[in-house]
Scaffold this motif. Structure first.
Motif, mmCIF file in Angstrom:
data_model
loop_
_atom_site.group_PDB
_atom_site.id
_atom_site.type_symbol
_atom_site.label_atom_id
_atom_site.label_comp_id
_atom_site.label_asym_id
_atom_site.label_seq_id
_atom_site.Cartn_x
_atom_site.Cartn_y
_atom_site.Cartn_z
ATOM 1 N N GLU A 73 16.611 2.993 -67.475
ATOM 2 C CA GLU A 73 17.210 3.737 -66.372
ATOM 3 C C GLU A 73 17.461 5.177 -66.827
ATOM 4 O O GLU A 73 18.089 5.426 -67.854
ATOM 5 C CB GLU A 73 18.526 3.095 -65.944
ATOM 6 C CG GLU A 73 18.375 1.678 -65.399
ATOM 7 C CD GLU A 73 17.663 1.650 -64.053
ATOM 8 O OE1 GLU A 73 17.659 2.696 -63.350
ATOM 9 O OE2 GLU A 73 17.084 0.602 -63.714
ATOM 10 N N LEU A 74 16.964 6.121 -66.045
ATOM 11 C CA LEU A 74 17.077 7.532 -66.416
ATOM 12 C C LEU A 74 18.150 8.267 -65.632
ATOM 13 O O LEU A 74 18.856 9.116 -66.177
ATOM 14 C CB LEU A 74 15.730 8.229 -66.211
ATOM 15 C CG LEU A 74 14.561 7.701 -67.034
ATOM 16 C CD1 LEU A 74 13.276 8.440 -66.670
ATOM 17 C CD2 LEU A 74 14.841 7.846 -68.524
ATOM 18 N N ALA A 75 18.257 8.011 -64.333
ATOM 19 C CA ALA A 75 19.229 8.741 -63.512
ATOM 20 C C ALA A 75 19.431 8.023 -62.193
ATOM 21 O O ALA A 75 18.576 7.254 -61.731
ATOM 22 C CB ALA A 75 18.751 10.166 -63.254
ATOM 23 N N LEU A 76 20.597 8.278 -61.598
ATOM 24 C CA LEU A 76 20.891 7.796 -60.253
ATOM 25 C C LEU A 76 21.323 8.990 -59.419
ATOM 26 O O LEU A 76 22.295 9.679 -59.745
ATOM 27 C CB LEU A 76 22.008 6.748 -60.291
ATOM 28 C CG LEU A 76 22.424 6.188 -58.922
ATOM 29 C CD1 LEU A 76 21.272 5.413 -58.288
ATOM 30 C CD2 LEU A 76 23.663 5.304 -59.054
ATOM 31 N N PHE A 77 20.567 9.268 -58.364
ATOM 32 C CA PHE A 77 20.855 10.390 -57.475
ATOM 33 C C PHE A 77 21.488 9.849 -56.202
ATOM 34 O O PHE A 77 20.969 8.903 -55.594
ATOM 35 C CB PHE A 77 19.574 11.157 -57.140
ATOM 36 C CG PHE A 77 18.967 11.873 -58.331
ATOM 37 C CD1 PHE A 77 19.273 13.195 -58.591
ATOM 38 C CD2 PHE A 77 18.100 11.203 -59.186
ATOM 39 C CE1 PHE A 77 18.710 13.856 -59.680
ATOM 40 C CE2 PHE A 77 17.533 11.844 -60.280
ATOM 41 C CZ PHE A 77 17.845 13.176 -60.533
ATOM 42 N N THR A 78 22.590 10.464 -55.805
ATOM 43 C CA THR A 78 23.326 9.987 -54.638
ATOM 44 C C THR A 78 23.446 11.107 -53.599
ATOM 45 O O THR A 78 22.868 12.192 -53.766
ATOM 46 C CB THR A 78 24.717 9.499 -55.055
ATOM 47 O OG1 THR A 78 25.434 10.571 -55.697
ATOM 48 C CG2 THR A 78 24.615 8.326 -56.033
ATOM 49 N N ALA A 79 24.181 10.859 -52.525
ATOM 50 C CA ALA A 79 24.294 11.805 -51.407
ATOM 51 C C ALA A 79 24.696 13.198 -51.901
ATOM 52 O O ALA A 79 25.572 13.343 -52.764
ATOM 53 C CB ALA A 79 25.301 11.290 -50.391
ATOM 54 N N GLN A 80 24.015 14.210 -51.355
ATOM 55 C CA GLN A 80 24.201 15.634 -51.632
ATOM 56 C C GLN A 80 23.568 16.088 -52.938
ATOM 57 O O GLN A 80 23.726 17.243 -53.347
ATOM 58 C CB GLN A 80 25.690 16.028 -51.601
ATOM 59 C CG GLN A 80 26.339 15.766 -50.248
ATOM 60 C CD GLN A 80 27.762 16.267 -50.184
ATOM 61 O OE1 GLN A 80 28.106 17.242 -50.856
ATOM 62 N NE2 GLN A 80 28.587 15.624 -49.376
ATOM 63 N N ASP A 81 22.801 15.207 -53.592
ATOM 64 C CA ASP A 81 22.077 15.597 -54.801
ATOM 65 C C ASP A 81 20.692 16.129 -54.436
ATOM 66 O O ASP A 81 20.066 15.688 -53.464
ATOM 67 C CB ASP A 81 21.891 14.404 -55.740
ATOM 68 C CG ASP A 81 23.144 14.078 -56.521
ATOM 69 O OD1 ASP A 81 24.040 14.942 -56.603
ATOM 70 O OD2 ASP A 81 23.236 12.951 -57.052
ATOM 71 N N LEU A 82 20.198 17.083 -55.254
ATOM 72 C CA LEU A 82 18.804 17.507 -55.201
ATOM 73 C C LEU A 82 18.010 16.700 -56.212
ATOM 74 O O LEU A 82 18.486 16.439 -57.314
ATOM 75 C CB LEU A 82 18.672 18.997 -55.528
ATOM 76 C CG LEU A 82 19.172 19.991 -54.473
ATOM 77 C CD1 LEU A 82 19.190 21.401 -55.058
ATOM 78 C CD2 LEU A 82 18.279 19.958 -53.244
ATOM 79 N N LEU A 83 16.787 16.345 -55.845
ATOM 80 C CA LEU A 83 15.947 15.510 -56.703
ATOM 81 C C LEU A 83 14.546 16.116 -56.791
ATOM 82 O O LEU A 83 13.936 16.429 -55.766
ATOM 83 C CB LEU A 83 15.871 14.095 -56.124
ATOM 84 C CG LEU A 83 14.857 13.123 -56.732
ATOM 85 C CD1 LEU A 83 15.129 12.910 -58.217
ATOM 86 C CD2 LEU A 83 14.903 11.783 -55.990
ATOM 87 N N GLY A 84 14.055 16.307 -58.013
ATOM 88 C CA GLY A 84 12.683 16.758 -58.218
ATOM 89 C C GLY A 84 12.483 18.254 -58.177
ATOM 90 O O GLY A 84 11.343 18.729 -58.205
ATOM 91 N N GLU A 85 13.555 19.034 -58.136
ATOM 92 C CA GLU A 85 13.444 20.487 -58.011
ATOM 93 C C GLU A 85 12.729 21.107 -59.212
ATOM 94 O O GLU A 85 11.837 21.949 -59.053
ATOM 95 C CB GLU A 85 14.847 21.081 -57.868
ATOM 96 C CG GLU A 85 14.901 22.581 -57.724
ATOM 97 C CD GLU A 85 16.331 23.094 -57.797
ATOM 98 O OE1 GLU A 85 16.612 24.111 -57.159
ATOM 99 O OE2 GLU A 85 17.154 22.476 -58.496
#
Length: 335
Positions: A73-85
């Motif tokens: 497991e590398l990361a958990l992105f939740t509401a209001q997060d930016l992902l892949g920028e």
């Protein structure tokens, strides 16, 4: 979602900080909203990072599967997060997989079905500014981890090329002239600006494809002149307005290359007359100036010489004219 909320989302990304109002409005028109069911795959290892995401609701887990079949497991992105920028900024291939941990709602840029190259054809200046922001963002990220960014790194060179290349012709774009050229100046530098005459008649009569084909021919001429000179840059300023920047080139040689350019434009084969079309012969307005001989300030020379070129074009064109020293001109309407 309202434009106001869209704009708030965009400004969470450093890619979009400090952009012009027109840029922001364009970008907002090129985003997508979509939903993913629990367990759906957002991207997998090896996919190209063609867009980045903002999570409105839900969550996305990012992980790798090891050779022994176990999961890291590398990361958990939740509401209001930016992902892949960061991956998007580098146009990288993902080195992990991302799945929806639950039903998730996202916003992405560019919109689904569009690539950054598509947007570059629509709004090259806006995309150039985004790509330049991405270079700054990448440099800051690398410095923050005590690494050095190298100008010779392959992906940095590719990103710079994408930021400064005109997609329609392969020429350098105006952003390169305005933002990078000062680093490259070697006195004397000749600036040659050219605008084809009556180009609007060609496009209005035969369509944009005819104009695009003509611009590709003109771009080929400019590139060939740079090769002949042995150094320099062929630049597209705006629409059909192009030019050459030739370092270590004085007024006499600059005049020679301006005249060569004018002659080569005149040698482009004319387009034959057809029903409702009287035919078209290529001519051009060419203006040349030399930094610092004719102006100490490079930016001033570019601005004033451009305005002077438009004046000459509106006066009838089909001429090669030196830029007068110490001239003050107003920028006319170029139609």
């Amino acid at each position: 979602m309202s434009d106001c909320n869209n704009l708030d989302i965009l400004k969470k990304s450093s890619l979009f900080s400090g952009l012009l109002t027109d840029d922001e409005q364009y970008i907002m028109s090129r985003i997508s909203h979509f939903q993913m069911r629990k367990g759906a795959c957002l991207f997998k290892i090896g996919d190209v990072a063609e867009r980045f995401y903002y999570i409105k609701e839900g969550s996305i887990r990012v992980f790798r599967t090891k050779a022994d079949g176990s999961t890291e497991e590398l990361a958990l992105f939740t509401a209001q997060d930016l992902l892949g920028e960061f991956d998007f900024a580098r146009h990288a291939h993902y080195d992990a997989t991302a799945l929806a941990r639950e039903d998730t709602e996202l916003v992405c840029f560019p919109a689904i079905g569009l690539s950054l190259d598509d947007l570059k054809k629509e709004k090259p200046d806006t995309v150039s500014r985004i790509l330049l922001k991405s270079l700054s963002m990448i440099a800051n990220r690398l410095r923050s981890t005590q690494k050095l960014i190298s100008e010779n790194t392959t992906w940095v060179q590719e990103l710079r090329r994408r930021a400064y290349e005109d997609p329609g012709t392969g020429l350098w774009n105006r952003a390169f002239l305005e933002e990078e050229m000062r680093r490259e100046l070697q006195a004397p530098t000749t600036l040659i600006l050219m605008k084809p005459d009556r180009f609007k008649i060609l496009v209005d009569s035969l369509g944009h494809s005819a104009g695009d084909e003509a611009m590709m021919r003109i771009a080929g001429i400019l590139k060939s002149l740079v090769r002949q000179f042995g150094r320099g840059w062929a630049v597209r300023f705006k629409s059909n307005e192009v030019g050459l920047c030739l370092p270590r080139c004085g007024a006499e040689t600059g005049r020679e290359y301006a005249e060569r350019l004018w002659n080569l434009i005149n040698l482009i084969p004319p387009i034959k007359a057809d029903t409702g079309f009287p035919g078209f012969s290529f001519t051009a307005t060419v203006v040349y100036g030399v930094w610092p001989d004719m102006a100490d300030d490079w930016d001033f020379l570019v601005k004033q010489q451009y305005a002077f070129m438009l004046e000459q074009w509106q006066a009838g064109g089909n001429r090669v004219v030196p830029f007068p020293e110490n001239i003050k001109t107003k920028v006319p309407n170029n139609g």
